[in-house]
Design a protein around this motif. Structure first.
Motif, PDB file in Angstrom:
ATOM      1  N   ARG A 255      39.938  41.049  42.394  1.00  0.00           N
ATOM      2  CA  ARG A 255      40.240  41.119  43.819  1.00  0.00           C
ATOM      3  C   ARG A 255      41.688  41.517  44.080  1.00  0.00           C
ATOM      4  N   GLN A 257      43.373  43.340  42.038  1.00  0.00           N
ATOM      5  CA  GLN A 257      43.425  44.757  41.695  1.00  0.00           C
ATOM      6  C   GLN A 257      42.847  45.606  42.822  1.00  0.00           C
ATOM      7  N   ALA A 258      41.769  45.116  43.434  1.00  0.00           N
ATOM      8  CA  ALA A 258      41.153  45.864  44.526  1.00  0.00           C
ATOM      9  C   ALA A 258      42.078  45.939  45.732  1.00  0.00           C
ATOM     10  N   GLY A 260      44.983  46.603  45.493  1.00  0.00           N
ATOM     11  CA  GLY A 260      45.973  47.611  45.173  1.00  0.00           C
ATOM     12  C   GLY A 260      47.260  47.006  44.639  1.00  0.00           C
ATOM     13  N   LEU A 261      47.232  45.731  44.276  1.00  0.00           N
ATOM     14  CA  LEU A 261      48.434  45.107  43.720  1.00  0.00           C
ATOM     15  C   LEU A 261      48.611  45.550  42.272  1.00  0.00           C
ATOM     16  N   GLN A 262      49.842  45.644  41.833  1.00  0.00           N
ATOM     17  CA  GLN A 262      50.128  46.006  40.447  1.00  0.00           C
ATOM     18  C   GLN A 262      49.958  44.760  39.583  1.00  0.00           C
ATOM     19  N   VAL A 263      48.731  44.537  39.135  1.00  0.00           N
ATOM     20  CA  VAL A 263      48.449  43.348  38.345  1.00  0.00           C
ATOM     21  C   VAL A 263      48.520  43.700  36.861  1.00  0.00           C
ATOM     22  N   PRO A 264      49.324  42.988  36.084  1.00  0.00           N
ATOM     23  CA  PRO A 264      49.324  43.255  34.647  1.00  0.00           C
ATOM     24  C   PRO A 264      48.004  42.811  34.016  1.00  0.00           C
ATOM     25  N   VAL A 265      47.162  43.777  33.642  1.00  0.00           N
ATOM     26  CA  VAL A 265      45.775  43.507  33.265  1.00  0.00           C
ATOM     27  C   VAL A 265      45.675  42.559  32.073  1.00  0.00           C
ATOM     28  N   TYR A 266      46.433  42.880  31.027  1.00  0.00           N
ATOM     29  CA  TYR A 266      46.287  42.092  29.805  1.00  0.00           C
ATOM     30  C   TYR A 266      46.729  40.652  30.044  1.00  0.00           C
TER      31      TYR A 266
ATOM     32  N   PRO B 167      43.369  49.694  29.968  1.00  0.00           N
ATOM     33  CA  PRO B 167      44.282  50.806  30.296  1.00  0.00           C
ATOM     34  C   PRO B 167      44.730  51.571  29.059  1.00  0.00           C
ATOM     35  N   ASN B 192      41.226  53.587  44.023  1.00  0.00           N
ATOM     36  CA  ASN B 192      41.642  52.248  43.627  1.00  0.00           C
ATOM     37  C   ASN B 192      40.994  51.912  42.284  1.00  0.00           C
ATOM     38  N   ALA B 193      41.817  51.761  41.251  1.00  0.00           N
ATOM     39  CA  ALA B 193      41.277  51.550  39.903  1.00  0.00           C
ATOM     40  C   ALA B 193      41.344  50.076  39.516  1.00  0.00           C
ATOM     41  N   ILE B 194      40.256  49.582  38.962  1.00  0.00           N
ATOM     42  CA  ILE B 194      40.234  48.220  38.416  1.00  0.00           C
ATOM     43  C   ILE B 194      39.899  48.300  36.934  1.00  0.00           C
ATOM     44  N   TYR B 195      40.736  47.682  36.124  1.00  0.00           N
ATOM     45  CA  TYR B 195      40.409  47.530  34.705  1.00  0.00           C
ATOM     46  C   TYR B 195      39.781  46.149  34.529  1.00  0.00           C
ATOM     47  N   SER B 211      34.177  43.822  44.866  1.00  0.00           N
ATOM     48  CA  SER B 211      35.464  43.642  45.545  1.00  0.00           C
ATOM     49  C   SER B 211      36.046  44.975  45.998  1.00  0.00           C
ATOM     50  N   LEU B 212      35.784  46.048  45.244  1.00  0.00           N
ATOM     51  CA  LEU B 212      36.235  47.370  45.704  1.00  0.00           C
ATOM     52  C   LEU B 212      35.528  47.750  47.001  1.00  0.00           C
ATOM     53  N   MET B 215      36.867  46.047  49.931  1.00  0.00           N
ATOM     54  CA  MET B 215      38.147  46.607  50.377  1.00  0.00           C
ATOM     55  C   MET B 215      37.966  47.983  51.011  1.00  0.00           C
ATOM     56  N   GLN B 334      52.487  57.428  39.704  1.00  0.00           N
ATOM     57  CA  GLN B 334      52.261  56.554  40.857  1.00  0.00           C
ATOM     58  C   GLN B 334      53.515  56.376  41.694  1.00  0.00           C
ATOM     59  N   THR B 362      45.861  53.504  43.000  1.00  0.00           N
ATOM     60  CA  THR B 362      46.405  52.154  42.889  1.00  0.00           C
ATOM     61  C   THR B 362      45.759  51.483  41.687  1.00  0.00           C
ATOM     62  N   GLY B 363      46.534  50.651  41.032  1.00  0.00           N
ATOM     63  CA  GLY B 363      46.069  50.024  39.794  1.00  0.00           C
ATOM     64  C   GLY B 363      47.239  49.947  38.843  1.00  0.00           C
ATOM     65  N   SER B 364      47.118  49.111  37.828  1.00  0.00           N
ATOM     66  CA  SER B 364      48.223  48.934  36.904  1.00  0.00           C
ATOM     67  C   SER B 364      47.773  49.184  35.482  1.00  0.00           C
ATOM     68  N   ARG B 366      49.545  48.234  32.920  1.00  0.00           N
ATOM     69  CA  ARG B 366      50.212  47.298  32.010  1.00  0.00           C
ATOM     70  C   ARG B 366      49.336  46.097  31.730  1.00  0.00           C
TER      71      ARG B 366
END
Lengths: 305, 366
Positions: A255, A257-258, A260-266, B167, B192-195, B211-212, B215, B334, B362-364, B366
């Motif tokens: 959520r 991530q959806a 559009g926040l820069q969430v560090p995935v790992y 990623p 909007n990208a979700i990993y 959730s996408l 949004m 980005q 949008t997406g990270s 890291r």
């Protein structure tokens, strides 16, 4: 506002399979048996649930099959540790591997076949309630069954003769034996119920959440349930709180991530596990000793003190 | 009795090494010993509804179109020792062309290729190449670019969602290719990208898609292979895009297109060359795309307008005939910093190192 209500509505998807497995493990550990097979029971539960739903078209039959499959595997484990006195840790790991292997082998015919499964009943007015409408009223019936099970199991453990026997065996099997309680009998029952509840948790994943089965879809949830047992201090009510907390964290990641926040995935992926370690550390520092005293001890009548 | 002294061992080893190097340098192109026997090794069941199945479809074509015996092993763990064991058994049974199908086999394939210099190795998403080993993957971003053009044309909210596993470059370039395809006609539309942090977790994939959609995304592009995201999209009346196999069955109403692999277009000619004795592994690995026919998109949804279809055909033709690359400058990250100046093009090495998302996503990572 809608973010929070959507987020809340998704929490049970993640929380309830954990809760169900955790309840099963509480029963097992209350009777003094460490059961590392949870991941395996959940795997056969998820596979059987999906395959029977696909075969019969009835999600409830699927759920029943999941419970039965978990129960059978739980019986295998319980028989080897309670009757044959095999090592609990090793037997648990073996049963886990059997469960994962069996589910992959048998389930290969049903892999990747989407089905309708169990969906939320239509409650138009209630579902639109702000904040909690989705969380409370946009859930499949199985969610309510899960909550009911928390109450039933808590009541059974604390208020009934059979619950008392579970606790007696887990605290002091020799004393329980002297009092005429069948230690293997109680542990067998606990093992079956543990397998059945984990199987139900697995079936929740495939039949009520994903509406599909793929190999390895349990994805470590059995292990998190095991940690939840310690978090819950072996109490069903606290297991509900713990599972909701884990579910909330788990469902926050996609959520955010959806959004559009820069969430560090790992890093976020590690969160449930970090939370687990934190909980375990805090739990061992707790002043109260509520861990069953004979947990993990193989009871041999001839070694009775 | 005369014995070898310990001190002479390094010298002998060095001499042997020199000798073997001398032997190796002559072995070009690769030649096969005995009748060709191909063995495919999968890390999970072959019919997995995704990656393996796409390769397994090509295996069928290899068996049908070439006069070779084909063997299969499924669910071999992604460890070097397990893979080398499997190769040992296959070689003993006469296999001399090994197709290893996952990144996790890279190390094992390298060891096995050194152990069996007269066996040919093809390593999907592998990282090593040698005289008898070629790694291969496909320029999937080319097809995702076209899928992006289609997605932009049907979106009403101008918000698109995309799901990926981790990623890593092979996922990042799909997301970037998709986004650049979107921006080629609709520069304001966002992706909007979700990993999901997993290759296999249908519960999380379904929730991420959900959730996408909440949004505002009205097209869900799925870079993973379970059908859970498609179910979420169908439930909400949204479009969806599949990957690896044709996913139209999973989303009968909203399936826009699928980005698919046609691995037979690589494996059949490559194995034919091995059999004929004209194969020389590419020292940088094989990296085929539209031009080689290895990637494609399935027929588009009826809602995609005619002018978009024409444009997609035109770009596809440019990819096949002129090697048009979606990663042609100007290209911005980005944060708006420049990756590539106007007119320049990313080379294969830069594409393999792609650890960023382009502007408009949008997406990270890291």
């Amino acid at each position: 506002m809608s973010f929070i209500s959507f987020w809340f509505a998704s929490i049970p998807v993640s929380a309830l399979p954990l809760l169900l497995a955790c309840l099963g493990l509480i029963l097992s550990e209350r009777s003094g048996v460490v059961n590392l097979g949870a991941e395996g029971y959940m795997a056969v539960g998820a596979m059987s649930g999906a395959s029977v739903t696909l075969l019969t078209g009835s999600p409830w039959l699927g759920v029943g099959a999941g419970v039965l499959a978990g129960c059978c595997l739980g019986l295998l484990f319980a028989f080897s540790v309670a009757v044959l006195k095999a090592d609990q840790i090793l037997s648990g790991l073996a049963v886990m591997a059997i469960g994962l292997g069996l589910s992959g082998f048998i389930g290969r015919h049903w892999v990747h076949q989407p089905f309708n499964g169990m969906t939320a009943p239509d409650l138009p007015g209630l579902q639109q309630l702000p904040l909690l409408g989705g969380l409370l009223f946009k859930q499949p019936l199985l969610a309510w069954v899960s909550i009911l099970l928390v109450i039933v199991i808590a009541w059974t453990l604390h208020r009934t003769r059979i619950g008392l026997r579970f606790t007696a065996v887990g605290e002091d099997p020799a004393a329980a034996d002297n009092a005429g309680i069948s230690v293997p009998g109680v542990q067998m029952l606990a093992g079956m119920l543990c397998g059945a509840l984990c199987g139900l948790g697995g079936a929740y994943l495939s039949v009520a959440s994903a509406h599909i089965w793929v190999d390895n879809m349990v994805a470590g949830r059995g292990w998190i349930a095991l940690a939840l047992v310690v978090f819950a201090r072996w109490r069903p009510g606290r297991a509900l709180i713990g599972a909701l907390l884990f579910g909330a964290v788990d469902m926050l990641l996609p959520r955010l991530q959806a959004q559009g926040l820069q969430v560090p995935v790992y890093l976020m992926g590690m969160l449930p596990y970090l939370l687990t370690i934190l909980v375990l550390v805090l739990a061992t520092r707790s002043r109260y000793r509520d861990e069953p005293a004979a947990l993990g001890v193989t009871y041999l009548r001839q070694d009775r003190h | 009795m005369h014995r070898l002294s310990v001190s002479s061992v390094p010298r002998i080893v060095a001499a042997l090494l020199l000798f073997s190097v001398a032997c190796f340098t002559q072995a070009e192109p690769f030649s096969l010993d005995g009748d060709p026997v191909v063995a495919f090794i999968y890390a999970s069941p072959a019919k997995d509804g995704g990656w393996n199945e796409a390769i397994d479809n090509a295996r069928q074509k290899v068996a049908d179109e070439l006069d070779v015996k084909v063997m299969v092993a499924e669910s071999i763990p992604e460890e070097a020792s397990a893979l080398v064991n499997a190769v040992d058994l296959f070689v003993r049974r006469g296999a001399n062309i090994i197709v290893a199908t996952t990144y996790g086999y890279s190390e094992g394939v390298k060891q096995a290729a050194e152990k069996y210099p007269h066996v040919a190795f093809l390593s999907a998403t592998g990282i090593y190449n040698s005289d008898n080993l070629e790694s291969f993957y496909a320029r999937t971003y080319e097809a995702w670019y076209l899928a992006g053009m289609a997605a932009a044309s049907v979106s009403n909210t101008n918000k698109l969602g995309m799901l990926g596993g981790f990623p890593v470059s092979v996922v990042n370039w799909d997301i970037n290719g998709f986004a650049l395809g979107v921006q080629s006609s609709h520069p304001e539309t966002t992706v909007n990208a979700i990993y999901t942090n997993s290759w296999w977790d249908p519960v999380r994939e379904g929730q991420s898609a959900q959730s996408l959609i909440e949004m505002g995304a009205d097209v869900i592009a799925n870079n993973l292979s379970s059908s859970a995201p498609f179910s979420a999209a169908e439930r909400n009346g949204n479009y969806s895009i599949g990957f690896q196999l044709d996913m139209s069955d999973a989303a009968p109403n909203g399936h826009l297109t699928s980005v698919v692999f046609n691995w037979d277009q690589y494996l059949v000619p490559t194995i034919r060359k091995i059999v004929e004795g004209s194969w020389t592994p590419d020292p940088y690995g094989a990296f085929p795309g539209f031009a080689e026919g290895v990637v494609d998109i399935t027929p588009l949804h009826a809602d995609v307008p005619a002018d978009t279809r024409a444009k997609i055909e035109e770009v596809k033709a440019r990819m096949i005939n002129d090697h048009f690359s979606p990663f042609t400058g100007p290209l911005l990250k980005q944060d708006g910093s420049e990756i590539l100046a106007e007119g320049a093009e990313l080379d294969a090495g830069q594409i393999w190192d792609m650890d960023y998302l382009v502007k408009g996503v949008t997406g990270s990572t890291r």
